[in-house]
Design a protein around this motif. Structure first.
Motif, PDB file in Angstrom:
ATOM      1  N   ASN A   1      42.672  44.548  24.999  1.00 59.60           N
ATOM      2  CA  ASN A   1      42.953  43.120  25.101  1.00 59.60           C
ATOM      3  C   ASN A   1      41.933  42.541  26.058  1.00 59.60           C
ATOM      4  O   ASN A   1      41.111  43.245  26.612  1.00 59.60           O
ATOM      5  CB  ASN A   1      44.374  42.871  25.596  1.00 59.60           C
ATOM      6  CG  ASN A   1      44.608  43.502  26.937  1.00 59.60           C
ATOM      7  OD1 ASN A   1      43.733  43.495  27.790  1.00 59.60           O
ATOM      8  ND2 ASN A   1      45.777  44.065  27.144  1.00 59.60           N
TER       9      ASN A   1
ATOM     10  N   TRP B   1      49.354  32.759  44.468  1.00 59.64           N
ATOM     11  CA  TRP B   1      48.161  31.917  44.596  1.00 59.64           C
ATOM     12  C   TRP B   1      47.564  31.573  43.238  1.00 59.64           C
ATOM     13  O   TRP B   1      46.667  30.753  43.152  1.00 59.64           O
ATOM     14  CB  TRP B   1      47.109  32.641  45.431  1.00 59.64           C
ATOM     15  CG  TRP B   1      47.029  34.105  45.101  1.00 59.64           C
ATOM     16  CD1 TRP B   1      46.359  34.678  44.076  1.00 59.64           C
ATOM     17  CD2 TRP B   1      47.696  35.174  45.790  1.00 59.64           C
ATOM     18  NE1 TRP B   1      46.561  36.030  44.067  1.00 59.64           N
ATOM     19  CE2 TRP B   1      47.368  36.369  45.115  1.00 59.64           C
ATOM     20  CE3 TRP B   1      48.537  35.215  46.915  1.00 59.64           C
ATOM     21  CZ2 TRP B   1      47.862  37.601  45.537  1.00 59.64           C
ATOM     22  CZ3 TRP B   1      49.007  36.445  47.320  1.00 59.64           C
ATOM     23  CH2 TRP B   1      48.677  37.615  46.647  1.00 59.64           C
TER      24      TRP B   1
ATOM     25  N   SER C   1      55.662  40.226  37.910  1.00 56.23           N
ATOM     26  CA  SER C   1      56.957  39.859  38.474  1.00 56.23           C
ATOM     27  C   SER C   1      56.875  38.431  38.989  1.00 56.23           C
ATOM     28  O   SER C   1      55.843  38.052  39.555  1.00 56.23           O
ATOM     29  CB  SER C   1      57.307  40.760  39.645  1.00 56.23           C
ATOM     30  OG  SER C   1      57.031  42.084  39.339  1.00 56.23           O
ATOM     31  N   PRO C   2      57.947  37.673  38.845  1.00 55.39           N
ATOM     32  CA  PRO C   2      57.915  36.293  39.353  1.00 55.39           C
ATOM     33  C   PRO C   2      57.535  36.267  40.828  1.00 55.39           C
ATOM     34  O   PRO C   2      58.066  37.031  41.625  1.00 55.39           O
ATOM     35  CB  PRO C   2      59.350  35.801  39.134  1.00 55.39           C
ATOM     36  CG  PRO C   2      59.876  36.653  38.024  1.00 55.39           C
ATOM     37  CD  PRO C   2      59.217  37.988  38.190  1.00 55.39           C
ATOM     38  N   GLY C   3      56.615  35.419  41.150  1.00 52.55           N
ATOM     39  CA  GLY C   3      56.226  35.255  42.549  1.00 52.55           C
ATOM     40  C   GLY C   3      55.298  36.325  43.072  1.00 52.55           C
ATOM     41  O   GLY C   3      54.948  36.334  44.241  1.00 52.55           O
ATOM     42  N   SER C   4      54.880  37.256  42.215  1.00 51.67           N
ATOM     43  CA  SER C   4      54.065  38.336  42.736  1.00 51.67           C
ATOM     44  C   SER C   4      52.614  37.925  42.950  1.00 51.67           C
ATOM     45  O   SER C   4      51.882  38.609  43.644  1.00 51.67           O
ATOM     46  CB  SER C   4      54.136  39.558  41.822  1.00 51.67           C
ATOM     47  OG  SER C   4      53.841  39.201  40.500  1.00 51.67           O
ATOM     48  N   TRP C   5      52.184  36.851  42.324  1.00 47.63           N
ATOM     49  CA  TRP C   5      50.819  36.366  42.539  1.00 47.63           C
ATOM     50  C   TRP C   5      50.881  34.871  42.860  1.00 47.63           C
ATOM     51  O   TRP C   5      50.470  34.028  42.071  1.00 47.63           O
ATOM     52  CB  TRP C   5      49.953  36.615  41.294  1.00 47.63           C
ATOM     53  CG  TRP C   5      50.055  38.028  40.813  1.00 47.63           C
ATOM     54  CD1 TRP C   5      50.694  38.463  39.698  1.00 47.63           C
ATOM     55  CD2 TRP C   5      49.530  39.196  41.442  1.00 47.63           C
ATOM     56  NE1 TRP C   5      50.596  39.834  39.590  1.00 47.63           N
ATOM     57  CE2 TRP C   5      49.884  40.309  40.661  1.00 47.63           C
ATOM     58  CE3 TRP C   5      48.805  39.406  42.612  1.00 47.63           C
ATOM     59  CZ2 TRP C   5      49.541  41.610  40.997  1.00 47.63           C
ATOM     60  CZ3 TRP C   5      48.455  40.713  42.946  1.00 47.63           C
ATOM     61  CH2 TRP C   5      48.824  41.788  42.138  1.00 47.63           C
TER      62      TRP C   5
ATOM     63  N   VAL D   1      42.353  49.141  45.571  1.00 46.11           N
ATOM     64  CA  VAL D   1      43.229  48.831  44.440  1.00 46.11           C
ATOM     65  C   VAL D   1      43.121  47.337  44.166  1.00 46.11           C
ATOM     66  O   VAL D   1      43.454  46.519  45.017  1.00 46.11           O
ATOM     67  CB  VAL D   1      44.678  49.207  44.779  1.00 46.11           C
ATOM     68  CG1 VAL D   1      45.597  48.836  43.633  1.00 46.11           C
ATOM     69  CG2 VAL D   1      44.765  50.685  45.089  1.00 46.11           C
TER      70      VAL D   1
ATOM     71  N   ASP E   1      49.410  40.891  34.726  1.00 48.66           N
ATOM     72  CA  ASP E   1      48.495  41.534  35.663  1.00 48.66           C
ATOM     73  C   ASP E   1      48.151  42.928  35.185  1.00 48.66           C
ATOM     74  O   ASP E   1      48.858  43.509  34.368  1.00 48.66           O
ATOM     75  CB  ASP E   1      49.073  41.569  37.093  1.00 48.66           C
ATOM     76  CG  ASP E   1      50.356  42.354  37.209  1.00 48.66           C
ATOM     77  OD1 ASP E   1      50.487  43.399  36.559  1.00 48.66           O
ATOM     78  OD2 ASP E   1      51.231  41.923  37.972  1.00 48.66           O
ATOM     79  N   VAL E   2      47.051  43.405  35.664  1.00 42.51           N
ATOM     80  CA  VAL E   2      46.645  44.780  35.368  1.00 42.51           C
ATOM     81  C   VAL E   2      45.818  45.293  36.541  1.00 42.51           C
ATOM     82  O   VAL E   2      45.049  44.539  37.146  1.00 42.51           O
ATOM     83  CB  VAL E   2      45.830  44.856  34.052  1.00 42.51           C
ATOM     84  CG1 VAL E   2      44.492  44.151  34.171  1.00 42.51           C
ATOM     85  CG2 VAL E   2      45.598  46.285  33.615  1.00 42.51           C
ATOM     86  N   GLU E   3      46.037  46.558  36.880  1.00 40.60           N
ATOM     87  CA  GLU E   3      45.193  47.153  37.921  1.00 40.60           C
ATOM     88  C   GLU E   3      43.807  47.330  37.306  1.00 40.60           C
ATOM     89  O   GLU E   3      43.669  47.830  36.189  1.00 40.60           O
ATOM     90  CB  GLU E   3      45.767  48.511  38.338  1.00 40.60           C
ATOM     91  CG  GLU E   3      45.120  49.035  39.591  1.00 40.60           C
ATOM     92  CD  GLU E   3      45.767  50.314  40.090  1.00 40.60           C
ATOM     93  OE1 GLU E   3      46.988  50.480  39.888  1.00 40.60           O
ATOM     94  OE2 GLU E   3      45.040  51.129  40.663  1.00 40.60           O
TER      95      GLU E   3
ATOM     96  N   PHE F   1      43.479  43.972  41.311  1.00 42.84           N
ATOM     97  CA  PHE F   1      44.265  43.501  40.183  1.00 42.84           C
ATOM     98  C   PHE F   1      43.631  42.257  39.561  1.00 42.84           C
ATOM     99  O   PHE F   1      43.101  41.390  40.262  1.00 42.84           O
ATOM    100  CB  PHE F   1      45.688  43.126  40.631  1.00 42.84           C
ATOM    101  CG  PHE F   1      46.500  44.303  41.060  1.00 42.84           C
ATOM    102  CD1 PHE F   1      47.288  44.995  40.157  1.00 42.84           C
ATOM    103  CD2 PHE F   1      46.470  44.739  42.374  1.00 42.84           C
ATOM    104  CE1 PHE F   1      48.030  46.097  40.544  1.00 42.84           C
ATOM    105  CE2 PHE F   1      47.210  45.833  42.785  1.00 42.84           C
ATOM    106  CZ  PHE F   1      47.995  46.514  41.862  1.00 42.84           C
TER     107      PHE F   1
ATOM    108  N   MET G   1      47.976  44.809  29.630  1.00 36.38           N
ATOM    109  CA  MET G   1      48.456  44.125  30.828  1.00 36.38           C
ATOM    110  C   MET G   1      49.972  43.996  30.788  1.00 36.38           C
ATOM    111  O   MET G   1      50.577  43.998  29.725  1.00 36.38           O
ATOM    112  CB  MET G   1      47.836  42.730  30.921  1.00 36.38           C
ATOM    113  CG  MET G   1      46.339  42.798  31.126  1.00 36.38           C
ATOM    114  SD  MET G   1      45.601  41.181  31.206  1.00 36.38           S
ATOM    115  CE  MET G   1      45.535  40.898  32.959  1.00 36.38           C
ATOM    116  N   CYS G   2      50.528  43.890  31.945  1.00 38.15           N
ATOM    117  CA  CYS G   2      51.983  43.796  32.033  1.00 38.15           C
ATOM    118  C   CYS G   2      52.374  42.390  32.459  1.00 38.15           C
ATOM    119  O   CYS G   2      51.620  41.698  33.147  1.00 38.15           O
ATOM    120  CB  CYS G   2      52.490  44.749  33.103  1.00 38.15           C
ATOM    121  SG  CYS G   2      51.997  46.433  32.837  1.00 38.15           S
TER     122      CYS G   2
END
Lengths: 574, 226
Positions: free
Chosen positions: B172, B11, B5-9, B115, B135-137, B117, B1-2
């Protein structure tokens, strides 16, 4: 004659609990099948073969009659004729369990002598399957199967056994055959019952089983009605069943014994995702040697070559049997289960695409002129809808088929302009929207890096969400719409506003309505029609029609939108 | 997982007990409602036992976007599904870092090639939590695949689904209970799953999610009634 095993339905890892069985020691499944065929102790309907101890069990019962459970080492083979609940032809091979006549009278057991003394008995006709009181056709009756009835006044009557539906597949241009090639991903027949006779659930329904294989989202998979299909590359066609307790089951469609067509031989270089790659590279891009597909060491896996005869799982060559991004393999390094392979691209050999003038760039994201030579792979419309495949008639029936427009490159569901429209377009997979222009820009516009409102499509490393071009959506009744859609909702091409042919319309011209944006033949709303934008059509029999333009998204429902997302150097999967 | 980015999720929320230690994940589905797993509320159904931290990327940093909310009501799915709703004391302020995710249509599961995540603060095998949202796809798998003997062997129920890869394994197991599986639908993200079980780090990761489309009616009715 085909393989003896062709008469059986194979299920890996299954075991059934039966009363009548016989143990044998055989070297392989074929020998075990021969034991089943020759079984004298009972009517052999199935057999189990255990791979580790080479044990063969012939069985009188099958999965329709006995409890099944999992057993990793076992393979269950069931005689197909005992699984079918339908008849082929006059039903000589029918071995189903229907036991009443077409009038609903229960059948008399074949072995009993009352109320009717039968001419056909299990002793006299041991190969006719005269079990219990099931309907059979031991005498080649043209209206069979039949049975003696339990009504003393009716000696016999016919049974109402459904015909097996057309178990056929299309083999391209050639004749149809009663079998499926490979794993049946190309099966387009109309079998709609599972191997155990359950009726399939409509693909478009979500009851009794909720699922994601909707025709809308998989237009290229031909998920028609409730026909058996193989949309996910499984070993053979299957369907969700109408039984609430059985989510899905395979369908019993015979496999062809002939090899796949030569066109499936594949490529020696990488094109697309490399699913047809059949080269001999057997090392991953990070230098690990590939594990042989037919071995389970060091990594256990399900890509067993025998089960996927058309996936080219030979030796330890890199392959892409599952629609991955590119060919891959399991590695012999026990700590690295699998890795992608570096396969040379076919680009060099692919550049001479027919019908594309040399000066046209092979661009994915833009088109020149009206885009009649666009040959990219974009398949999303301006409002973000997925395109329907050109050779599909679902959800929209149409006449823009590859055979009618052989020079238009109507491949897959890629945006094209076969009919000289203003730009590439496609039929959409949204049943409520017949067609839309595609999310493409003209190449000349595209050279401007900061072209307004344009955002690139999603790429593997950079998740960017495609947003509609604001000029190609409408707010309110669309009076301010200045987009370039020039086709009505029913697919007719619009007449130019400054033309009087085929329809005369002196009132709505660029001169009379200079601020209504009556350019070319674009859909407009010069009269404030409450139902939206419209145009005169080029069809002499239809003066005007509304256009279907997607609504611009409203900011009221702002859920699920993110304002930031960046490229990330980190690998996607650890 | 990576690292996300700030604010990318925006919720993705952190559910904490009174000690303020991260306990479970959850998602903001409405300015005043959070969706999480029922098992996160096993120890207590007393609203005052919980607090919700929103708008954070790093579990233990006081980021400027942080909003903290008390819980007013705890509602578990009445038929025992591993899903629950928390009503916050007051509506949150919607910002770029705090924003609800969309819910799917009732009984309409995500398309199979969408797609999707997985996002989580969960532990990585052999390491302690590193506090940054990841997150990870992550592909959604059909239950008939999940339930194969070599995977979850029939234990995934109708109102659940699993995700992951049919070959290989992710080394992981970042999925964490209560967290979301979201899928892209045009320009939005829609939550289709609440992470529930199947997170054993010793096995190839096949997290199982509660199937949200089955519970949208319950969610909407509960929010309406309460």
């Amino acid at each position: 004659k085909g393989d003896i095993l062709d008469n059986y339905l194979r299920t890996d890892g299954a075991w059934i609990l039966t009363r009548n069985k016989q143990f044998y020691q055989t070297n392989n499944e074929k020998e075990c099948a021969e034991k089943c065929e020759a079984e004298r102790n009972f009517n052999c309907r199935a057999f189990l073969f255990t791979r580790k101890v080479l044990q063969c069990l012939t069985l009188a019962e099958n999965t329709k009659m006995a409890v099944t459970f999992t057993s990793a080492d076992a393979v269950l083979y069931e005689k197909k004729i005992y699984l079918l609940q339908c008849k082929k032809g006059i039903g000589m091979d029918y071995r189903g369990t229907e036991a009443k006549t077409q009038k609903g009278i229960p059948c008399q057991k074949w072995a009993e002598r009352t109320p009717h003394n039968p001419n056909y008995t299990p002793e006299k006709h041991p190969n006719a399957g005269l079990d219990e009181n099931y309907c059979r056709n031991p005498d080649e009756d043209e209206n069979g199967p039949w049975c003696y009835t339990t009504d003393p006044a009716t000696r016999f009557d016919y049974c109402n056994i459904p015909e097996c539906e057309g178990q056929v597949m299309y083999t391209g241009e050639g004749p149809t055959v009663e079998c499926v090639q490979c794993n049946g991903e190309d099966y387009h027949g109309e079998v709609s019952r599972t191997q155990s006779g359950l009726e399939c659930q409509l693909w478009d329904a979500q009851e009794p089983h909720m699922h994601g294989f909707t025709p809308k989202h998989f237009p290229e998979k031909d998920l028609k009605m409730n026909y058996c299909r193989n949309p996910d590359g499984d070993v053979r066609p299957w369907c969700f069943t109408t039984s609430p307790t059985k989510r899905w089951e395979y369908c019993d469609i015979p496999s062809c014994t002939t090899p796949p067509p030569a066109s499936a031989l594949g490529s020696q270089c990488l094109s697309g995702k490399g699913e047809d790659y059949r080269g001999r590279i057997a090392i991953t891009e990070l230098g690990n040697v590939c594990q042989h597909w037919n071995t389970q060491f060091p990594h256990r896996h399900g890509w067993i070559p025998d089960r996927y005869p058309c996936k080219g799982l030979e030796e330890n060559y890199c392959r892409n049997p599952d629609g991955e991004k590119r060919p891959w393999c399991y590695t012999i390094n026990s700590s690295v289960r699998w890795e992608y392979c570096a396969i040379p691209s076919c680009d060099e050999t692919e550049q001479g695409i027919a019908d594309v003038p040399a000066q046209v760039p092979l661009s994915e994201e833009c088109y020149q002129g009206k885009g009649q030579n666009y040959r990219g792979t974009t398949s999303i419309t301006v409002s973000g809808k997925k395109c329907q495949a050109w050779n599909s008639m679902f959800p929209h029936r149409h006449e823009k088929t590859p055979d009618r427009f052989p020079n238009a490159d109507l491949r897959e569901n890629y945006c094209r302009n076969p009919d000289g429209d203003n730009s590439p377009w496609c039929f959409t997979t949204d049943p409520s929207v017949i067609w839309e222009y595609c999310n493409l820009k003209k190449c000349d516009d595209y050279t401007h890096e900061h072209a307004p409102n344009y955002r690139p499509a999603r790429t593997a490393q950079n998740v960017v969400l495609a947003t509609p071009l604001t000029s190609d959506c409408i707010n309110g009744n669309g009076k301010d719409y200045r987009g370039t859609v020039a086709r009505t909702g029913r697919g007719r091409i619009c007449q130019e506003w400054n033309s009087q042919k085929p329809h005369s319309h002196k009132y709505f011209t660029p001169v009379t309505h200079p601020r209504a944006g009556l350019d070319k033949n674009y859909c407009r709303n010069p009269d404030g029609d409450i139902n939206g934008v419209w145009c005169f059509t080029t069809d002499p029999e239809k003066k005007w029609e509304y256009c279907e333009i997607p609504r611009c998204s409203s900011s009221e429902h702002d859920c699920g939108k993110v304002s930031m997302r960046s490229e990330r150097p980190c690998a996607q999967y650890s | 997982m990576c690292d996300a980015s700030p604010g990318s999720w925006p919720w993705h929320v952190s559910l904490r007990k009174s000690t303020n230690v991260h306990h479970c994940a959850g998602t903001l589905i409405h300015p005043q409602w959070v969706l999480t797993a029922a098992q996160c509320l096993q120890e207590s159904t007393e609203p005052s036992s919980y607090r919700v931290f929103l708008g954070i990327q790093n579990l233990n940093s006081a980021e400027p976007s942080l909003q903290i909310q008390s819980v007013q009501k705890v509602l578990k799915e009445p038929n025992g599904a591993d899903i629950a709703l928390l009503k916050l004391n007051s509506p949150v302020t919607i910002t770029d870092h705090v924003k609800p995710v969309c819910l799917p249509e009732t009984n309409r599961m995500v398309e199979r090639n969408a797609v999707c995540f997985l996002t989580a603060w969960g532990k990585t095998r052999g390491t302690d939590i590193d506090n940054r949202l990841k997150d990870v796809e992550f592909p959604v798998l059909e239950n008939r695949i999940c339930n194969r003997p070599e995977f979850l062997n029939g234990s995934v129920k109708l109102n659940e689904f699993c995700g992951g890869f049919t070959f290989g394994s992710i080394d992981n197991c970042e999925a964490e209970v209560g967290g979301p599986l979201v899928c892209q639908d045009k320009d939005r993200f829609v939550q289709y799953g609440v992470t529930s079980w199947g997170l054993d780090c010793t096995q190839p990761s096949k997290p199982v999610f509660v199937r949200i489309p089955s519970f949208v009616s319950w969610i909407k009715n509960a929010m309406l009634l309460h």
